[in-house]
Design an enzyme around this catalytic site. Structure first.
Site, PDB file in Angstrom:
ATOM      1  N   GLU A   1       0.863  -1.179   0.000  1.00  0.00           N
ATOM      2  CA  GLU A   1       0.000   0.000   0.000  1.00  0.00           C
ATOM      3  C   GLU A   1       0.895   1.223   0.000  1.00  0.00           C
ATOM      4  O   GLU A   1       1.661   1.442   0.936  1.00  0.00           O
ATOM      5  CB  GLU A   1      -0.877   0.014   1.259  1.00  0.00           C
ATOM      6  CG  GLU A   1      -2.296  -0.397   0.997  1.00  0.00           C
ATOM      7  CD  GLU A   1      -3.156  -0.260   2.242  1.00  0.00           C
ATOM      8  OE1 GLU A   1      -3.057   0.762   2.932  1.00  0.00           O
ATOM      9  OE2 GLU A   1      -3.896  -1.214   2.524  1.00  0.00           O
TER      10      GLU A   1
ATOM     11  N   ASP B   1      -6.392  10.113   9.560  1.00  0.00           N
ATOM     12  CA  ASP B   1      -5.110   9.608  10.041  1.00  0.00           C
ATOM     13  C   ASP B   1      -4.696  10.198  11.375  1.00  0.00           C
ATOM     14  O   ASP B   1      -4.931  11.370  11.662  1.00  0.00           O
ATOM     15  CB  ASP B   1      -4.018   9.890   9.004  1.00  0.00           C
ATOM     16  CG  ASP B   1      -4.136   8.957   7.812  1.00  0.00           C
ATOM     17  OD1 ASP B   1      -4.106   7.735   8.030  1.00  0.00           O
ATOM     18  OD2 ASP B   1      -4.289   9.454   6.675  1.00  0.00           O
TER      19      ASP B   1
END
Ligand code: PLP
Lengths: 280, 406
Positions: free
Chosen positions: A51, A62
């Protein structure tokens, strides 16, 4: 849609009877060359699917670790064009390991959806995870990506109830990414019992592999989650491994690629133990 | 030049997907989607529920002090020597700004949805104070996210929030301003989605927030329209409001959108000038992109990274704008123009001296436009300005701009 490297990878792992190890890192952190070296070190250390994080100034899903990694990458000059270039450079040496780009929509929108998809596909990209594009917004990128032959991997979460799940799965391909908790990246891992129940629930609605991410940091956690999931995603721990060898001014005190490789080897052992210990 | 398409009415948006033309939408993480859909359902029921409307009306009247006055500003009018100037006195509301209108509406929704915890973002601190106020009134715990820079420049409001029982969490990422506070509030929300209501303070964010906040703020324009008809017997020639995220502006503008003879002007923060990056004029100098749940005009670089702007006024220091404004800009119905820091400061001082009213620095941007416009208009013409808040919170900032300390 034709099969992608992602489809082939999960088919192979199914035969081997073990879950995939999916590892996230931030493209361009702390600089392009180092980051490419990290990427290249991953498959040998045991990564099955890569990823590749696309940095964004305002990553609203995040936690502090990935926020900081994104800022380091942007400061190091990373752009979406360079992230695509990273895929191209990687593919010159490795034509098997699936690559999924993960990030937020705005940089892609500004680059131009068609131009992005064409360039990324030609560079060797297999899939996309875009956090701020729910199924309601499929016309933006999901549908064009599927047409371009790129998997669009959707996030399912603990708040995705039975009524909504079919909508989430509808245009999903490659695999389903189950977010283990309501929260941001880097938070503590949820109860593994709840996670395996959720995985079972999703698998009863789809034949796609189900990978679990958010909160997995150690080999032991990877093993526990891998007992029920088709793949385990590790992100914050990798980004932290990079950060751990950066001094206060960002200078490298050791080789980040080596730090990441050591971590990935341990995680890879974890996922390889997952099914063995699950049966006893 | 392309002639913008002129719809029959400018007041029908958004569509079912939450779009105003190409702007708006629901660009959020999956975790939030079920909640946002639930919010939309509840909001659609509430807006036609007489009991909900009655409770809101009651609170607006007896708690917030509505209707706010439409005041003929004789001092400013005489000083500028042109059009008659009226000020819509949102500064006289409880808590000192228009933000209370929206907070009262949303806290009733939070209650209706059975949520037990309130979070909010704030720039100038006015929305934080209004959120803390309604949370105190209805007995909810409240957490306010505020950029570290803003915590510094809006100290009086930080203290007010704490007195009201709210927890103020300073956010130091980015420039420590409104954008960063909103990011952090969204992170809290995805984490605590089961019990938490996110009380967004401006007409931005994912659908249904832009529409919902507009509806709660439209009381400003609805009242102003009735008041000017009563006081002057006709509609104004121009109406002006400052645009941060755009809630006080859309609140004033929306009821006038189909009055085609009324010129409508939104004021963006020009900061230190549009040449560099030290401004927040997203519609004058930005381009469309996706942030905080909606597509709208944003300040960003060529890689789609959001750029931190600058404004003397914390409430205007945001690199985006509500999506309905982006649509009104592109359709040509509303003009959006920048006002520089020093022009706003001059208007702040002028209003204080000739009206005995200390305006919020945000509102001073709108007044500064009238300072330019009024002298070019006839004495029979009328301008209505939204005085969105009072300026007590800004006295430290103004003092330091004037080279003083106290
Ligand atoms: C008094 C006042 N006016 C205007 C604004 C700008 O916000 P909006 O554009 O949503 O009205 C603020 C925001 O803090 C404010 O406090």
């Amino acid at each position: 849609m034709t099969t992608t490297r992602i489809d082939r990878c999960f088919a192979k792992l199914k035969d081997e009877g073990r879950p995939a190890l999916v590892t996230y890192f931030m493209g361009g952190d702390p600089d392009y060359e180092t980051s490419l070296k990290i990427m290249k070190a991953m498959p040998a250390a045991g990564t099955d699917v890569i990823e590749l994080g696309m940095p964004f100034s305002d990553p609203m899903a995040d936690g502090p670790a990935i926020q900081a990694a994104g800022l380091r990458a942007l400061k190091g000059g990373q752009t979406l064009a360079r992230t695509i270039q990273m895929v191209r450079d990687f593919r010159a040496h490795d034509d098997d390991t699936p690559i999924v780009m993960m990030g937020y929509y705005n940089p892609i929108y500004i680059y131009g959806v068609e131009r992005f998809l064409a360039e990324a596909r030609d560079a060797g990209l297999d899939g996309l995870i875009v956090v701020d594009l729910p199924p309601e917004m499929d016309a933006e990128l999901c549908v064009p990506a599927l047409k371009a032959g790129i998997n669009f991997i959707r996030l399912a979460t603990p708040t995705t109830d039975a009524k909504r799940l079919p909508k989430v799965l509808e245009n999903t391909s490659g695999f389903v990414y189950y977010v283990s908790m309501t929260g941001i990246t880097g938070s503590a891992l949820a109860n593994t019992g709840d996670v395996s129940e959720a995985v079972a629930r999703i698998k009863s609605h789809t034949d796609l592999p189900v990978c679990v991410g958010f909160g997995v940091k150690t080999a032991e956690q990877a093993r526990a989650i891998g007992a029920s999931a088709d793949g385990v995603v590790v992100g914050t721990a990798i980004v932290n491994a990079v950060a751990s060898v950066l001094g206060p001014d960002g200078q490298m005190t050791a080789d980040p690629a080596e730090a990441v490789a050591t971590l990935v080897s341990g995680l890879a052992q974890g996922v390889r133990r997952a099914r063995l210990e699950a049966v006893d | 030049m392309n002639m913008p398409i002129q719809p029959n009415s400018f007041r029908t948006g958004p569509d079912e997907a939450g779009m105003f033309g190409v702007f708006g939408g629901r660009f959020v993480a999956e975790t939030l989607m079920p909640l946002i859909l639930e919010l939309e359902t509840q909001w659609n029921q509430a807006k036609t529920d007489p009991a909900f409307q009655a409770e809101l009306k009651n609170l607006s009247t007896y708690y917030a002090g509505r209707p706010s006055k439409l005041y003929f500003a004789e001092g400013l009018t005489r000083h500028l020597g042109g059009a008659k100037i009226y000020l819509k006195r949102e500064d006289l509301n409880h808590t000192g700004s228009h933000k209370i209108n929206n907070c009262l509406g949303q806290i009733l929704l939070a209650k209706r949805m059975g949520k037990t915890r309130i979070i909010a973002e704030t720039g100038a601190g006015q929305h934080g104070v209004a959120s803390a106020t309604v949370s105190a009134r209805f007995g909810f715990p409240c957490v306010v996210y505020m950029g570290a820079t803003d915590v510094e420049r809006q100290k009086p409001n930080v203290f007010r929030m704490k007195l009201l029982g709210a927890q103020v969490n300073p956010v130091s990422s980015g420039h420590g301003t409104l954008k960063d506070a909103m990011n952090e509030a969204l992170r809290d929300w995805v984490t605590n989605v089961h019990d938490t209501y996110y009380l967004i303070g401006t007409a931005a964010g994912p659908h249904p927030y832009p529409e919902m906040v507009r509806e709660f703020q439209s009381v400003i324009g609805t009242e102003a329209r009735e008041q000017i008809l009563e006081q002057e017997g006709r509609l104004p020639d121009a109406i002006i409001a400052s645009v941060g995220g755009g809630s006080n502006a859309i609140g004033l503008f929306h009821p006038f959108l189909d009055d085609r003879d009324v010129r409508i002007i939104g004021i963006e923060a020009g900061g230190r000038g549009l040449g560099g990056v030290e401004h927040c004029a997203s519609m004058s100098a930005g381009k469309p992109g996706v942030l905080h749940g909606n597509r709208t005009y944003l300040l960003q670089n060529e890689d789609g990274q959001i750029v931190d702007g600058h404004s003397i006024s914390a409430g205007l220091d945001y690199p985006g704008v509500g999506p309905e404004h982006s649509w009104l800009r592109d359709s040509g119905r509303v003009e959006y123009v920048p006002i520089m820091d020093d022009e706003a400061l001059a208007a702040f001082q002028l209003t204080t001296r000739v009206e005995g009213i200390i305006p919020a620095l945000e509102s001073a941007h709108a007044i500064a436009q009238a300072v330019k416009l009024a002298p070019t208009m006839g004495k029979e013409e009328i301008i209505v300005i939204n005085l969105s808040g009072r300026g007590d919170k800004d006295v430290h900032t103004v003092a330091s701009m004037m080279g003083m300390e106290f």
